[in-house]
Design an enzyme around this catalytic site. Sequence first.
Site, short mmCIF file in Angstrom:
data_model
loop_
_atom_site.label_atom_id
_atom_site.label_comp_id
_atom_site.label_asym_id
_atom_site.label_seq_id
_atom_site.Cartn_x
_atom_site.Cartn_y
_atom_site.Cartn_z
N ARG A 186 0.83 -1.20 0.00
CA ARG A 186 0.00 0.00 0.00
C ARG A 186 0.87 1.26 0.00
O ARG A 186 0.53 2.27 -0.59
CB ARG A 186 -0.93 -0.02 1.22
CG ARG A 186 -1.96 -1.14 1.18
CD ARG A 186 -2.86 -1.09 2.41
NE ARG A 186 -3.82 -2.20 2.42
CZ ARG A 186 -3.64 -3.33 3.06
NH1 ARG A 186 -2.52 -3.53 3.74
NH2 ARG A 186 -4.57 -4.27 3.06
N ASP A 217 -9.69 -4.46 8.23
CA ASP A 217 -8.75 -5.40 8.86
C ASP A 217 -9.36 -6.00 10.13
O ASP A 217 -9.21 -7.18 10.42
CB ASP A 217 -7.44 -4.69 9.22
CG ASP A 217 -6.87 -3.91 8.07
OD1 ASP A 217 -5.94 -4.39 7.42
OD2 ASP A 217 -7.37 -2.80 7.82
N ARG A 238 -11.81 -8.56 9.22
CA ARG A 238 -11.11 -9.79 8.86
C ARG A 238 -10.67 -10.56 10.09
O ARG A 238 -10.76 -11.79 10.15
CB ARG A 238 -9.90 -9.46 7.98
CG ARG A 238 -10.27 -9.00 6.57
CD ARG A 238 -9.09 -8.39 5.83
NE ARG A 238 -9.40 -8.14 4.42
CZ ARG A 238 -8.76 -7.29 3.65
NH1 ARG A 238 -7.73 -6.59 4.15
NH2 ARG A 238 -9.10 -7.13 2.39
N HIS A 294 -3.02 0.83 8.22
CA HIS A 294 -3.73 -0.12 7.39
C HIS A 294 -2.72 -0.66 6.39
O HIS A 294 -2.57 -0.16 5.28
CB HIS A 294 -4.89 0.58 6.67
CG HIS A 294 -5.59 -0.29 5.66
ND1 HIS A 294 -6.10 -1.53 5.96
CD2 HIS A 294 -5.87 -0.08 4.33
CE1 HIS A 294 -6.66 -2.06 4.88
NE2 HIS A 294 -6.52 -1.19 3.87
#
Length: 315
Positions: free
Chosen positions: A90, A150, A153, A177
């Site tokens: 990212r 997240d 998840r 993140h």
Amino acid sequence: MNIQERKVGVIGCGFVGSSSAFALMQSGLFSEIVLNDVDRERAEGEALDISHGLPFAKPMKIYAGDYDDLMDCSIIVITAGAGQKPGETRLDLVKKNVGIFKSIIPEIAKRKYEGILLIVANPVDILTYAAVKLSGFPENRVFGSGTVLDTARLKYLLGEHLSIDNRSVHAFIIGEHGDSEIAAWSSANVSGIPLNDFCELRGHLEHDASMKRIAEDVKNSAYEIIAKKKATYYGIAMSVRRICEAIIRDEKSILPVSSMQHGEYEISDVSLSVPAIVGRQGVERVVPIELSEEEKEALQSSADTLKKVIEDALR
């Protein structure tokens, strides 16, 4: 311009933006959705496609618009930016997407927008910081989707691990993140029962190995999905919907959104995710949770990583 509570805008009509618009259409939260993209025809096409599902949903207007059409939205969701490619982190997206934000955010700021900017494009923490600085808006009104996905998840994987409803799991991913994110195991519980105690109730005794495996699976989820289908969008779309629910309904929900830090956990001048109260005014305040010394150090290290990248990106 008067803010219309039940109007939302989405800037960026790629996979994430269009999936978010679709999820928001199904939510019933809004009566009007404006889609904006540098490719006007793409925005028009997505608006038409989603609109054709309205006979199965609630009445609303969905259309492509320009910046002026966004100014009375209660929330503008910004997903515009280059996507993450296989093998790319990212943080690799920083330069490209900060450049894109330098063209988007001033357009919103100069029109004196008074609603909430929800940043979703990656790297979300750095782009949230950039949006705060480029807009000059109050920090409570500019925040990112952060580690809401997240955290979902993590809850999903813990639910699978324990064979329970994942909605009964209370745990957070905090920090960036991205690769330096932290599973806050110290405060994790299942309906008030400390996580390790509940694991033992379900016959799981190898706590350290399980925690390490699950945390790694959460961190690598995006990479796995991108390797298999080239992009992730459904999970983040549901995260956008959840955050918008908290705002529009003034729920005061506690969500790990990415917001500017001012001394919490001895971290300042960086945007990252820690649990915060989210309602109609945006981020009301950070909620301190119990962290071990090791988790605090990892969070500070995550903040330091982000700061270095921010300094390079905003030069």
